[in-house]
Design a protein around this motif. Structure first.
Motif, PDB file in Angstrom:
ATOM      1  N   LYS A  91      33.289  71.458  43.439  1.00 60.48           N
ATOM      2  CA  LYS A  91      31.942  70.915  43.250  1.00 60.48           C
ATOM      3  C   LYS A  91      31.839  70.128  41.943  1.00 60.48           C
ATOM      4  N   LYS A  92      32.613  70.544  40.937  1.00 58.72           N
ATOM      5  CA  LYS A  92      32.631  69.845  39.653  1.00 58.72           C
ATOM      6  C   LYS A  92      33.484  68.584  39.693  1.00 58.72           C
TER       7      LYS A  92
ATOM      8  N   GLY B 116      30.530  79.394  45.010  1.00 62.32           N
ATOM      9  CA  GLY B 116      30.839  78.602  43.826  1.00 62.32           C
ATOM     10  C   GLY B 116      29.661  78.191  42.974  1.00 62.32           C
ATOM     11  N   ASP B 117      28.474  78.715  43.235  1.00 64.29           N
ATOM     12  CA  ASP B 117      27.307  78.365  42.426  1.00 64.29           C
ATOM     13  C   ASP B 117      27.293  79.250  41.178  1.00 64.29           C
ATOM     14  N   LEU B 118      28.078  78.854  40.180  1.00 65.11           N
ATOM     15  CA  LEU B 118      28.276  79.686  38.989  1.00 65.11           C
ATOM     16  C   LEU B 118      27.707  79.078  37.712  1.00 65.11           C
ATOM     17  N   ASP B 119      27.183  77.872  37.786  1.00 62.72           N
ATOM     18  CA  ASP B 119      26.767  77.180  36.561  1.00 62.72           C
ATOM     19  C   ASP B 119      25.725  77.965  35.779  1.00 62.72           C
TER      20      ASP B 119
ATOM     21  N   GLU C 132      34.503  83.307  32.006  1.00 64.93           N
ATOM     22  CA  GLU C 132      34.751  84.094  33.210  1.00 64.93           C
ATOM     23  C   GLU C 132      35.829  85.153  33.014  1.00 64.93           C
TER      24      GLU C 132
ATOM     25  N   TYR D 256      36.091  80.429  42.818  1.00 63.96           N
ATOM     26  CA  TYR D 256      36.413  79.526  41.712  1.00 63.96           C
ATOM     27  C   TYR D 256      36.933  78.186  42.211  1.00 63.96           C
TER      28      TYR D 256
ATOM     29  N   ARG E 185      35.945  76.746  44.992  1.00 63.45           N
ATOM     30  CA  ARG E 185      34.727  76.047  45.420  1.00 63.45           C
ATOM     31  C   ARG E 185      33.972  75.486  44.216  1.00 63.45           C
ATOM     32  N   TRP E 186      33.849  76.297  43.164  1.00 67.66           N
ATOM     33  CA  TRP E 186      33.144  75.835  41.952  1.00 67.66           C
ATOM     34  C   TRP E 186      33.834  74.600  41.375  1.00 67.66           C
TER      35      TRP E 186
END
Length: 374
Positions: free
Chosen positions: A156-157, A349-352, A193, A150, A152-153
């Motif tokens: 990235k945002k 973190g690639d959760l989109d 989540e 989370y 990392r996500w």
């Protein structure tokens, strides 16, 4: 224009139509003029909090207008390029424009989903809590993996991440951690989540190299804006100070300044372990008010309420997502059936994709069973 390209153009136009509806395009420019007039008021900053709120609201409108205009203009430009290329038999120009339209379709779809984040608190900052389930070291290690995912996500945002408290595991990982994540729509994205996350892998802590299943729970709730009043009766809370059990170092403070606040009527417990006890009390009170506000949102919003009630204990019957690393690699959301074999990407973190699928499900008003049936 090829039929495939025409379908892409149609999809972009549909996204633009939804963006225009959400933006109320016919009045958007007038509302911006009103904001600009208020910003020029010399007395605006007499109330700094109100001024900052106004500036944020104005910037959100500016960004939404700019996004709509840029997508619309880019669509028109690439359609024109394709028409010119076809007239002059310039296949390279046509190919470049078609590739640009594919990228524009993805951008428009993402902005369309963001436009659906129009819940009462979707635009707010958010608190994120992670708790290891039963299973000792395995679950604590899994909780630390989720925390890293989370963070990392959020990075990235472009969101700001602040560690509020952390309790280290006895041998490895963490028993629990709480973060504040700040940025536009942070709560709107992360609210999906909340629930139990299940990990299946060959344990690095098992000398027999057996496969283990671990559980950790995630809870997300919005940071309450200053303009939302939440009254907390001092007689309803108990404040305790204690030594943080974290491992210390850069991220975790181990002084006696840690504060725990218990809201007696609801049983809600919040903690903070910054360096200042006064700062901790302030942070913990804000977290408590946010939790109480979340309860009110839950009463009003059946979808959010169902998600939080379904979270339950970190165990077999309350999962929202499964992460399988052995014997095969697969991450699958049990609500939407969205899945990927890129387990490394997800844990980085690639959760989109997962968040977007859940958001679309909620907007469509489908239950979990209906989605799985589809």
């Amino acid at each position: 224009m090829r039929a495939e390209t025409q379908n892409i153009v149609t999809d972009i136009e549909k996204s633009l139509e939804l963006l225009a509806q959400r933006l109320d395009w016919e009045t958007a420019e007038f509302r911006l003029e009103e904001f600009n007039a208020r910003v020029e008021d010399p007395n605006l900053w007499d109330d700094a909090d109100a001024a900052q709120a106004l500036m944020r609201e104005r910037q959100m409108l500016v960004d939404a207008i700019d996004t709509y205009k840029s997508i619309k203009q880019e669509l028109a430009d690439n359609i024109e390029l394709i028409e010119l290329g076809e007239m002059e038999d310039d296949n390279e120009v046509v190919k470049d424009a078609e590739e640009a339209l594919v990228a524009l379709k993805e951008k428009a779809a993402e902005k369309e989903l963001e436009a659906l984040l129009d819940g009462e608190a979707d635009s707010n900052d958010t608190f994120l809590e992670i708790n290891a389930g039963a299973g000792g070291t395995e679950s604590c290690d899994w909780a630390s993996m989720l925390a890293r995912m989370y963070v990392r996500w959020a990075e990235k945002k472009g969101y700001k991440v602040e560690l509020q408290s952390e309790s280290a595991g006895d041998e490895a990982g963490i028993k629990s951690a709480a973060y504040k994540i700040s940025g536009h729509n942070a709560y709107g994205w992360l609210k999906s989540e909340s629930g139990v996350h299940r990990l299946v892998r060959i344990s690095p802590y098992d000398s027999a190299a057996k496969r283990h299943t671990s559980f950790s729970s995630v809870w997300v709730y919005p940071v309450v804006d200053d303009n939302i009043e939440i009254d907390v009766n001092p007689a309803d809370i108990r404040v305790d100070t204690y030594r943080s059990s974290g491992a210390g170092g850069q991220h975790v403070n181990t002084t006696d300044s840690a504060v725990r606040i218990t809201h007696i009527p609801t049983g809600i417990v919040v903690t903070s372990s910054e360096k200042s006890q006064h700062q901790n009390r302030d942070i913990a009170m804000k977290a408590l008010k946010s939790r109480l506000y979340q309860q009110e949102l839950d009463r009003r919003n059946a979808d959010i309420n169902a998600a939080h009630e379904a979270k339950g204990d970190a165990g077999w019957g309350n999962q929202i997502r499964s992460y399988v690393l052995q014997p095969y690699q697969m991450v699958k959301d049990l609500r939407t059936s969205h899945e990927t074999s890129d387990t490394k990407g997800v844990l980085d973190g690639d959760l989109d994709g997962f968040m977007a699928a859940t958001l679309a499900l909620n907007v469509a008003g489908k239950s979990r069973s209906e989605a799985q049936g589809d």
